[in-house]
Write a protein that holds these residues in place. Structure first.
Motif, PDB file in Angstrom:
ATOM      1  N   TRP A 180       0.855  -1.184   0.000  1.00 12.97           N
ATOM      2  CA  TRP A 180       0.000   0.000   0.000  1.00 12.97           C
ATOM      3  C   TRP A 180       0.891   1.234   0.000  1.00 12.97           C
ATOM      4  N   LEU A 201       7.137  -0.217   7.390  1.00 17.15           N
ATOM      5  CA  LEU A 201       6.696   1.112   6.985  1.00 17.15           C
ATOM      6  C   LEU A 201       7.908   1.865   6.446  1.00 17.15           C
ATOM      7  N   MET A 235       3.422   0.726   3.069  1.00 12.42           N
ATOM      8  CA  MET A 235       3.279  -0.379   4.019  1.00 12.42           C
ATOM      9  C   MET A 235       3.403  -1.661   3.210  1.00 12.42           C
ATOM     10  N   THR A 236       4.422  -2.477   3.530  1.00  7.33           N
ATOM     11  CA  THR A 236       4.715  -3.635   2.692  1.00  7.33           C
ATOM     12  C   THR A 236       5.383  -4.740   3.515  1.00  7.33           C
ATOM     13  N   ILE A 279       4.320  -7.786   4.295  1.00  8.22           N
ATOM     14  CA  ILE A 279       3.321  -8.143   5.309  1.00  8.22           C
ATOM     15  C   ILE A 279       3.216  -9.657   5.446  1.00  8.22           C
ATOM     16  N   THR A 322      -6.353  -6.034   8.292  1.00 11.71           N
ATOM     17  CA  THR A 322      -5.120  -5.444   7.772  1.00 11.71           C
ATOM     18  C   THR A 322      -5.419  -4.130   7.058  1.00 11.71           C
ATOM     19  N   ARG A 329      -6.116  -1.543   9.657  1.00 13.13           N
ATOM     20  CA  ARG A 329      -4.882  -1.095  10.315  1.00 13.13           C
ATOM     21  C   ARG A 329      -4.118  -0.140   9.407  1.00 13.13           C
ATOM     22  N   LYS A 330      -4.030  -0.482   8.126  1.00 11.45           N
ATOM     23  CA  LYS A 330      -3.366   0.389   7.163  1.00 11.45           C
ATOM     24  C   LYS A 330      -4.044   1.756   7.108  1.00 11.45           C
ATOM     25  N   ASN A 331      -5.361   1.760   7.050  1.00 13.62           N
ATOM     26  CA  ASN A 331      -6.110   3.020   7.002  1.00 13.62           C
ATOM     27  C   ASN A 331      -5.861   3.857   8.253  1.00 13.62           C
TER      28      ASN A 331
END
Length: 204
Positions: free
Chosen positions: A55, A128, A141-142, A144, A187, A190-192
């Motif tokens: 993301w 991050l 964000m990667t 994962i 997930t 959490r990213k948001n």
């Protein structure tokens, strides 16, 4: 007078009947079903870059210099490593003040359900990566992965083989699969949360 009263009385049941019939029309109208997973099923909800779930967003920070943005986000990413949901090995590993780059590695609990007699959660691992410039920050964000059911029968999943459309969405693209679906929902949530938090900090 009696005739007037009688005519009103005779008209009353018809009026009531007409009003009462209205509920039938309402109940017979088709009900629109709302898909609560709609936002998790959107196109590119779980994007892949060169085969890796990633993301990425650009967070705008009008009027702030790259140095100011770097300091603000570094402080927040350091703070994240100490939050109650984090494991001890969560760390901000890259702090490059010259290039204005930050890299954090996080290992944290992601909770699906927390009831009196039931706790369902997974260990979420991710990176991050932040690159700061005047007026904005690029955030990724990667990398994962998940470690699930650690206390009984540990299972390790990669996001690419677990929460992507291929592995997590039915053929009609209308539903998330029961098990992997809960990972995808939480997930994305959490990213948001992280991206929105960064946006709020840089707009204060």
């Amino acid at each position: 007078m009696k005739r007037l009263f009688l005519s009103m009385l005779l008209a009353l049941p018809l009026t009531i009947a007409a009003q009462d019939n209205s509920w039938e029309k309402i109940e017979q109208d088709p009900v629109q079903n709302v898909n609560r997973d709609a936002k998790y099923l959107e196109a590119n909800a779980v994007p892949e870059v060169e085969g890796v779930v990633c993301w990425e967003t650009t967070v705008k920070a009008p009027g702030k210099s790259a140095s100011q943005i770097y300091d603000i986000l570094l402080a927040q990413m350091e703070k994240m490593t100490k939050e109650s949901n984090q494991f001890e090995n969560s760390i901000v590993a890259i702090k490059n003040a010259d290039k204005k780059e930050i890299g954090g590695v996080y290992h944290e609990w992601l909770v699906f359900k927390n009831a009196a007699l039931s706790l369902d959660r997974t260990k979420l691992n991710f990176q991050l990566i932040v690159e700061c410039s005047d007026g904005e920050a690029n955030v990724k964000m990667t990398r994962i992965t998940y470690d699930y059911d650690l206390n009984r029968k540990p299972e390790h999943y990669k996001a690419e083989e677990w929460i992507t459309d291929k592995y997590c969405v039915n053929k009609k693209h209308t539903k998330l699969l029961p098990i992997s679906g809960k990972f995808r929902r939480k997930t994305i949530d959490r990213k948001n949360f992280i991206f929105n938090k960064f946006q709020t900090l840089l707009n204060n």
